[in-house]
Motif scaffolding. Sequence first.
Motif, PDB file in Angstrom:
ATOM      1  N   LEU A  65      43.727  46.403  38.079  1.00  0.00           N
ATOM      2  CA  LEU A  65      45.051  45.977  38.272  1.00  0.00           C
ATOM      3  C   LEU A  65      45.236  44.814  39.412  1.00  0.00           C
ATOM      4  CD1 LEU A  65      46.912  49.781  37.753  1.00  0.00           C
ATOM      5  CD2 LEU A  65      46.033  48.012  35.900  1.00  0.00           C
ATOM      6  N   PHE A  66      44.286  44.795  40.240  1.00  0.00           N
ATOM      7  CA  PHE A  66      44.101  44.159  41.427  1.00  0.00           C
ATOM      8  C   PHE A  66      45.446  44.177  42.176  1.00  0.00           C
ATOM      9  CE2 PHE A  66      43.429  39.625  43.256  1.00  0.00           C
ATOM     10  CZ  PHE A  66      42.170  39.841  43.356  1.00  0.00           C
ATOM     11  N   VAL A  67      45.641  45.359  42.241  1.00  0.00           N
ATOM     12  CA  VAL A  67      46.726  45.707  43.347  1.00  0.00           C
ATOM     13  C   VAL A  67      46.322  45.967  44.950  1.00  0.00           C
ATOM     14  CG1 VAL A  67      48.430  47.593  43.784  1.00  0.00           C
ATOM     15  CG2 VAL A  67      48.241  46.942  41.623  1.00  0.00           C
ATOM     16  N   HIS A  68      46.919  45.749  45.844  1.00  0.00           N
ATOM     17  CA  HIS A  68      46.453  45.830  47.066  1.00  0.00           C
ATOM     18  C   HIS A  68      45.923  47.347  47.476  1.00  0.00           C
ATOM     19  CE1 HIS A  68      46.014  44.910  51.234  1.00  0.00           C
ATOM     20  NE2 HIS A  68      46.773  44.054  51.318  1.00  0.00           N
ATOM     21  N   VAL A  74      46.665  47.494  30.655  1.00  0.00           N
ATOM     22  CA  VAL A  74      45.978  46.419  30.569  1.00  0.00           C
ATOM     23  C   VAL A  74      44.836  46.566  29.563  1.00  0.00           C
ATOM     24  CG1 VAL A  74      46.332  45.521  32.937  1.00  0.00           C
ATOM     25  CG2 VAL A  74      44.481  47.197  32.434  1.00  0.00           C
ATOM     26  N   SER A  75      44.253  45.638  29.035  1.00  0.00           N
ATOM     27  CA  SER A  75      43.000  45.620  28.121  1.00  0.00           C
ATOM     28  C   SER A  75      41.978  45.427  29.255  1.00  0.00           C
ATOM     29  CB  SER A  75      42.839  44.319  27.464  1.00  0.00           C
ATOM     30  OG  SER A  75      41.610  44.212  26.943  1.00  0.00           O
ATOM     31  N   HIS A  76      41.115  46.808  29.369  1.00  0.00           N
ATOM     32  CA  HIS A  76      40.061  46.700  30.450  1.00  0.00           C
ATOM     33  C   HIS A  76      39.297  45.621  30.283  1.00  0.00           C
ATOM     34  CE1 HIS A  76      37.027  48.000  33.069  1.00  0.00           C
ATOM     35  NE2 HIS A  76      36.365  48.254  32.223  1.00  0.00           N
ATOM     36  N   ASP A  77      38.774  45.048  29.088  1.00  0.00           N
ATOM     37  CA  ASP A  77      37.768  44.116  28.911  1.00  0.00           C
ATOM     38  C   ASP A  77      38.033  42.903  29.642  1.00  0.00           C
ATOM     39  OD1 ASP A  77      35.314  43.089  27.883  1.00  0.00           O
ATOM     40  OD2 ASP A  77      36.456  42.072  26.588  1.00  0.00           O
ATOM     41  N   SER A  78      39.515  42.360  29.337  1.00  0.00           N
ATOM     42  CA  SER A  78      40.001  41.134  29.808  1.00  0.00           C
ATOM     43  C   SER A  78      40.397  41.221  31.324  1.00  0.00           C
ATOM     44  CB  SER A  78      41.136  40.447  28.916  1.00  0.00           C
ATOM     45  OG  SER A  78      41.868  41.420  28.966  1.00  0.00           O
ATOM     46  N   GLU A  97      39.073  39.022  34.733  1.00  0.00           N
ATOM     47  CA  GLU A  97      39.750  38.496  35.319  1.00  0.00           C
ATOM     48  C   GLU A  97      39.625  38.829  36.873  1.00  0.00           C
ATOM     49  OE1 GLU A  97      42.757  35.581  36.741  1.00  0.00           O
ATOM     50  OE2 GLU A  97      41.373  35.874  34.780  1.00  0.00           O
ATOM     51  N   CYS A  98      39.496  40.152  37.242  1.00  0.00           N
ATOM     52  CA  CYS A  98      39.246  40.717  38.459  1.00  0.00           C
ATOM     53  C   CYS A  98      38.188  40.154  39.048  1.00  0.00           C
ATOM     54  CB  CYS A  98      39.290  42.361  38.288  1.00  0.00           C
ATOM     55  SG  CYS A  98      41.168  43.003  38.176  1.00  0.00           S
ATOM     56  N   LYS A  99      37.148  40.180  38.343  1.00  0.00           N
ATOM     57  CA  LYS A  99      35.963  39.658  38.959  1.00  0.00           C
ATOM     58  C   LYS A  99      35.934  38.118  39.372  1.00  0.00           C
ATOM     59  CE  LYS A  99      32.883  42.446  36.245  1.00  0.00           C
ATOM     60  NZ  LYS A  99      32.180  42.829  35.117  1.00  0.00           N
ATOM     61  N   LYS A 100      36.618  37.295  38.518  1.00  0.00           N
ATOM     62  CA  LYS A 100      36.786  35.808  38.811  1.00  0.00           C
ATOM     63  C   LYS A 100      37.784  35.673  39.984  1.00  0.00           C
ATOM     64  CE  LYS A 100      39.062  31.738  36.446  1.00  0.00           C
ATOM     65  NZ  LYS A 100      40.403  32.116  36.825  1.00  0.00           N
ATOM     66  N   ARG A 101      38.751  36.305  39.979  1.00  0.00           N
ATOM     67  CA  ARG A 101      39.630  36.265  41.442  1.00  0.00           C
ATOM     68  C   ARG A 101      38.823  36.853  42.460  1.00  0.00           C
ATOM     69  NH1 ARG A 101      45.525  38.396  39.537  1.00  0.00           N
ATOM     70  NH2 ARG A 101      46.051  37.120  37.961  1.00  0.00           N
ATOM     71  N   MET A 102      37.955  37.901  42.598  1.00  0.00           N
ATOM     72  CA  MET A 102      37.376  38.358  43.658  1.00  0.00           C
ATOM     73  C   MET A 102      36.350  37.300  44.120  1.00  0.00           C
ATOM     74  SD  MET A 102      38.285  41.237  44.624  1.00  0.00           S
ATOM     75  CE  MET A 102      36.851  41.934  45.691  1.00  0.00           C
ATOM     76  N   GLU A 130      49.039  30.125  32.150  1.00  0.00           N
ATOM     77  CA  GLU A 130      48.411  29.242  31.229  1.00  0.00           C
ATOM     78  C   GLU A 130      47.700  29.748  29.903  1.00  0.00           C
ATOM     79  OE1 GLU A 130      45.954  26.815  33.556  1.00  0.00           O
ATOM     80  OE2 GLU A 130      47.514  25.942  34.812  1.00  0.00           O
ATOM     81  N   GLN A 131      47.208  31.208  30.246  1.00  0.00           N
ATOM     82  CA  GLN A 131      46.456  31.967  29.216  1.00  0.00           C
ATOM     83  C   GLN A 131      47.262  32.100  28.181  1.00  0.00           C
ATOM     84  OE1 GLN A 131      44.841  35.367  30.646  1.00  0.00           O
ATOM     85  NE2 GLN A 131      43.206  34.396  32.075  1.00  0.00           N
ATOM     86  N   GLU A 132      46.858  31.694  26.968  1.00  0.00           N
ATOM     87  CA  GLU A 132      47.357  32.117  25.598  1.00  0.00           C
ATOM     88  C   GLU A 132      47.463  33.461  25.407  1.00  0.00           C
ATOM     89  OE1 GLU A 132      49.052  30.119  23.295  1.00  0.00           O
ATOM     90  OE2 GLU A 132      48.935  28.377  24.669  1.00  0.00           O
ATOM     91  N   PRO A 133      48.590  34.053  24.808  1.00  0.00           N
ATOM     92  CA  PRO A 133      48.553  35.513  24.663  1.00  0.00           C
ATOM     93  C   PRO A 133      47.657  35.831  23.505  1.00  0.00           C
ATOM     94  CG  PRO A 133      50.722  34.641  23.890  1.00  0.00           C
ATOM     95  CD  PRO A 133      50.043  33.464  24.598  1.00  0.00           C
TER      96      PRO A 133
END
Length: 550
Positions: A390-393, A491-495, A499-504, A536-539
């Motif tokens: 979830l990338f919540v604080h 959320v979809s856990h996979d995606s 995304e969380c790993k990329k942000r980290m 920007e991400q396409e659904p």
Amino acid sequence: MKLPLSLLNPNMSSGSGSLIWFRKGLRIHDNPALEYAARGSTCVYPLFVIDPHYMEPDPNAFSPGSTLAGINRIRFLLDSLADLDSSLKKLGSRLLVLKGEPGEVLIRCLNEWGVKKLCFEYDTDPYYQALDNKVKNRASAAGIEVFSPVSHTLFNPADIIEKNGGRPPLTYQSFLKLAGEPSWACSPLSVELSSIPPVGNVGRCEILQVPTLKELGYVEEDQDEFTPFRGGESEALKRLRETLSDKEWVANFEKPKGDPSAYIKPATTVLSPYLKFGCLSSRYFYQCLKDVYKNVKRHTSPPVSLVGQLLWREFFYTAAFGTPNFDKMKGNKICKQIPWNDDDKLLAAWREARTGFPWIDAIMVQLRKWGWIHHLARHSVACFLTRGDLFVHWEKGRDVFERLLIDSDWAINNGNWLWLSCSSFFYQYNRIYSPVSFGRKYDPNGNYIRYFLPMLKDMPKEYIYEPWTAPLSVQTKAKCIIGKDYPKPVVSHDSASKECKKRMGEAYALNQRLNGVVSEEELRKLRRKFDEGDEEQEPKPKRLRQKLTD
């Protein structure tokens, strides 16, 4: 309820009286402050102050309880106070309960009772550091001796920090090297008192008995199930005896192991709330464990052993004491600066067990109902809220744990959230607890989920961790339609995990480039970049089955 004055000693001169101020340390055994108060005194005033902010109902809080604590922790504290009062009565004394702002009440009592000694256990929490300095200054100015020993922890965190050149050690191994054996460990601890001098004349102070939840204004029906763990020193020592009776289990205890889904008989000691409130002395626990180790052929060692768990507690206490703003991201030098999501809807779904991931939601239900969850369950839900999905604080999750846990401890709670969000201490952000496969590893039938989420009790085991993948006919037969009787995944856990790993990774790179000194503007820029990437991400159509991470 007021205490009858006949139960006090109105004729007792307070010329050589002492006041023992209980906050934590709610015990008789290994209580140096209580022993010192009793020594050479004609009377002793054992005091506990009910702080309305901590104890009285707040109808605006997200769960039953006060402004600062959930009802389970308040109930545990009341149990502990009632038990302490009972123990004091057996020693010819009793607990004096007053109500109000603790510092003001204490200073009023010092003036009213004319004591010569003020004794209380040293506390490293910032709240008590500020309060205790204020009280010590007033007492010293009035010529009152102040005795505040370190007995809530095995070591004095200040000593460890001094040994390390004025900085707290930030790895467990460096802490162990600095700490060594506690200085008191070779001497037997005082675990019994035969008597305590009686209570003196309380003057005009309005003394109360230990209140019940109802007397504090709580409606017990507001909480549909209470924690099965009762507070108090008697319960702590009973639980300790039961733990120590299985010497083989104690000797072979290994922290990473243990079943987070075990709820009928938890796979740990569940002594943490008793250590938190000081119903159990950590020093006495340490000595008992060392005695067991002496009498077995082999035993586990830190960091995984039971002694190792006590030393983790010390590690976090020391890091917290030596780090300004330890409980915040901003202004905290050891914390990675990360532009977390500010998404109250996702936070609420997590807090209220509506994520649509049964393993996560079952844990959050147990947390709210019992005020306690296994350490690996804590890891699962903390990772899911922050860097996993979830990338919540982490501060938002910390606040929920701080309120709901009966063992909520300022240093340990903040330290664990810093660790599990990969904000400090631990930096392998690619290692994620799967909200599906991790629980299934321990409980393939999903019994834990069935107990805490009864709407899923008839779901076949092959779908219990991912009920959204069950065909409608299976959902209908199980009387649980996903999206109606139980939520769809938020959320979809996979995606989400990708995304969380990329942000980290991007946040870590920013911290490295700026040597940890990240401005608000730099964080805002990265936050905007993350938000634009989302737009920007396409659904994409949701995948029926999700790839599981380990």
